[in-house]
Design a protein around this motif. Sequence first.
Motif, mmCIF file in Angstrom:
data_model
loop_
_atom_site.group_PDB
_atom_site.id
_atom_site.type_symbol
_atom_site.label_atom_id
_atom_site.label_comp_id
_atom_site.label_asym_id
_atom_site.label_seq_id
_atom_site.Cartn_x
_atom_site.Cartn_y
_atom_site.Cartn_z
ATOM 1 N N GLY A 163 56.317 63.467 62.494
ATOM 2 C CA GLY A 163 55.507 62.843 61.467
ATOM 3 C C GLY A 163 56.283 62.062 60.423
ATOM 4 N N GLY A 164 57.503 61.658 60.763
ATOM 5 C CA GLY A 164 58.271 60.843 59.840
ATOM 6 C C GLY A 164 58.869 61.585 58.663
ATOM 7 N N ILE A 165 58.912 62.926 58.738
ATOM 8 C CA ILE A 165 59.405 63.686 57.580
ATOM 9 C C ILE A 165 60.893 63.460 57.327
ATOM 10 N N MET A 166 61.619 62.937 58.352
ATOM 11 C CA MET A 166 63.042 62.644 58.163
ATOM 12 C C MET A 166 63.352 61.163 58.374
ATOM 13 N N ASP A 167 62.334 60.304 58.230
ATOM 14 C CA ASP A 167 62.565 58.860 58.387
ATOM 15 C C ASP A 167 63.481 58.312 57.294
ATOM 16 N N ASP A 168 63.331 58.851 56.095
ATOM 17 C CA ASP A 168 64.154 58.416 54.959
ATOM 18 C C ASP A 168 64.820 59.662 54.368
ATOM 19 N N PRO A 169 65.842 60.195 55.046
ATOM 20 C CA PRO A 169 66.385 61.499 54.662
ATOM 21 C C PRO A 169 66.931 61.569 53.234
#
Length: 395
Positions: A310-316
């Motif tokens: 779900g994109g939770i680490m797309d912008d770490p």
Amino acid sequence: MKNLLRQILAVFVVLIFLNQVLDAQKDFGFKPAASNIQGSDFPKISLDNSVYVRLMAREAMKVQVQGGDGLCPKPMDLVKDTAGNWNAIIPSAGPGFHYYWFIVDGVRVNDPGSDTYHGYGRPTSGIEIPVAGEDFFHAKNVPHGDVREHWYYSDITGRWRRAFVYTPPDYDKNPKKKYPVLYLLHGAGENERGWSLQGHMSFILDNLIAEKKAVPMIVVMDNGYATAKNAAAATSGFSMRDMTKMAETLEQVYIKEIIPNIDLSYRTIPKRESRAMAGLSMGGMQTMLIGMNHLELFSWYGFFSGAILGGIMDDPKNAFNGAFADAKAFNEKVKLMWFGAGSGETQFVKMVDDTKKKLADLGIKSTSYISQGTFHEWHTWRRHLNEFAPLLFNR
């Protein structure tokens, strides 16, 4: 005449199948599974871990068997014998515990020969496949801890909730001693019983503690589903949106209810350095969503086939209110970031590799382990716990 020929052909096919089955039982040493209900001859397991299943269903027109990734992920047809038994041999199952079920004329049913476990969102048959050379998850002649049933009322959900709590072997013998705590989460479709029943968590910890490989600890296995009071229940199938919403509610349950409740009810060391959080699949995602937002509560983290979706680490760098932005501060505060997967669950292996790379690019330390020959199933997570627990609370 044509119908007679079809009947003769059908009987011939059945006789060939039964002859093959009898030869296979003789050649490969089929024996009843250790996980069978007492007195049940089926299912049977061979020396090469093939599984012989049988279901009596005289009136059925079609019977299939299906199960977890390491057993039989696609429906497999059974063949009916003259007594009304439907038979099949599933070739070379993967190691450890697997869910499975029959499909009788389109209706899913459990195997009356096996016990049931909460999996796939309902009571589901399970079978234990022997694992050559591994006994870390077996009951041994060592001191054993207890798994206690712990009920508490949640004002957040408006319901009574149940957790299972493991206390180490010396807990009742040393009434003044306090212990660190591991909060251990189950996956989607399962419940708070999974780690102690399917996962053999208590035997794994008992054996590690007896061998002095792990620090004696309390392990809390709470229910991973939480819906706020008066809110609509999650839809069937657990979408990413539903799981994220449940994690948000569960976060409040952990912060305001379960952690304070456990600290009050058990002899814990109520400090961040003495708390760990880990989970499998959905529970791994919940560990990420809850744990990374509360570095003041936990210092040790484990992601067992963690669903980092779900994109939770797309912008770490900016994720979780900037938890990873200051690598030096993060590495000083967090003692362990541990990732694992089974070699057969390639999607989750990729998640491990991708997440570790993103963290490494920011200067965040982490470690990983890949369980060889296993899938998105319990033997992967048993191995994960066996590798993860010895690293906790030792520095």
